[in-house]
Design an enzyme around this catalytic site. Sequence first.
Site, PDB file in Angstrom:
ATOM      1  N   THR A  25       0.843  -1.197   0.000  1.00 39.17           N
ATOM      2  CA  THR A  25       0.000   0.000   0.000  1.00 39.17           C
ATOM      3  C   THR A  25       0.877   1.245   0.000  1.00 39.17           C
ATOM      4  O   THR A  25       1.738   1.411   0.860  1.00 39.17           O
ATOM      5  CB  THR A  25      -0.930  -0.006   1.230  1.00 39.17           C
ATOM      6  OG1 THR A  25      -1.847  -1.089   1.093  1.00 39.17           O
ATOM      7  CG2 THR A  25      -1.693   1.297   1.352  1.00 39.17           C
ATOM      8  N   ASN A 181      -4.259 -10.433   7.296  1.00 40.32           N
ATOM      9  CA  ASN A 181      -3.895  -9.172   7.957  1.00 40.32           C
ATOM     10  C   ASN A 181      -5.035  -8.447   8.662  1.00 40.32           C
ATOM     11  O   ASN A 181      -5.031  -7.224   8.790  1.00 40.32           O
ATOM     12  CB  ASN A 181      -3.221  -8.219   6.960  1.00 40.32           C
ATOM     13  CG  ASN A 181      -1.862  -8.725   6.529  1.00 40.32           C
ATOM     14  OD1 ASN A 181      -1.369  -9.702   7.076  1.00 40.32           O
ATOM     15  ND2 ASN A 181      -1.261  -8.076   5.563  1.00 40.32           N
TER      16      ASN A 181
END
Length: 369
Positions: A25, A181
């Site tokens: 990200t 996650n």
Amino acid sequence: MKTLFDPVQAGSLQLPNRIVMAPLTRNRAPGAIPNDLMATYYAQRASAGLLITEATAISAQGQGYADVPGLYGTEQLDGWKRVTDAVHTQGGRIVVQLWHVGRVSHVDLQPDGQLPVAPSAIAAKTKTFLIKDGVGSFAPTSMPRALDSEEIPGIVQDFRHAARHAITTCGFDGVEIHGANGYLIDQFLKTGANHRKDDYGGSIKNRARLLLEVVRAIVGEIGGDRTAIRLSPVTPANDIIDADPQPLFDYVVRELAPLGLAYIHIIEGATGGPRVLEDRPFDYRELEKTYRDAGGKAAWMVNNNYDKPLAEHAIANGADLVAFGKPFISNPDLVERLRANAPLNEPDKSTFYGGGAKGYTDYPALGAT
């Protein structure tokens, strides 16, 4: 003996080497729209055996961080097509990671300021990334609301639609489902976030129901040979925990085995942290054996703080692919550097989240001055 630089087949993906760029990200998609800077970034890294994009929201509800890309609107699809074209022009292969964050979000990021959704109304003791007036900062996540059972089929359809558009409109070579996650699928899996009393809570079978519904829907849409999934059995990321992860994930991989997936992507230990957690023991060899004994043929991808020696050891001992994360941020030519045993550029951590070309597309290639 297999090496990192040997070709490998993962479903329909013919990969020239076993080095994978992990999803990272970077918060450089204002309006959730992929842009030309992102196309340059991914094309620079096309020598990887496989590129996995940064996590990409399947819906506006699925967004949990500022300026992360989506895959549900026309401009987003057009933006991703420019990215895949750039990668393919450089001879690369790229799959998109499909994402619903669930409770790891903030009301400022949700449509009409609504509460984030989750299996149960339990807040995640973690932070998300917001951008206000051009300034990025981390903020605690908002309290979520529990999804009604009637809403869940719609989320499954959002995953399916995103997968279809990823292939037919955007030109991706495949999709990776983000089941790791502490995001929505992982939240349903694990007892720390899922206190439901219906068909999606309680038993292992019920908690794994959403994951399997999503995978089967996508496999039915685009084929198992272009579908993959990422799992993180024991990571504490985003305040997630399960009381007994070994039987949970053994069950999950047994159910995945008949679906003909391209690869299974396993995060070992704590995401971005220790590979072994003393308070959360887990047998990854048993997990793969369980999958193989059930007839699973997918390529097995390992991930978490791998360097070249550790990656070579993993490949020699049965892994098919190794995902590298942070080294790809500052080394667009990581494959060449690993092959040549060359030094690696150090990343500028201040540029990880948000910004422009600095710390994103300006790292020098090997031999550059």
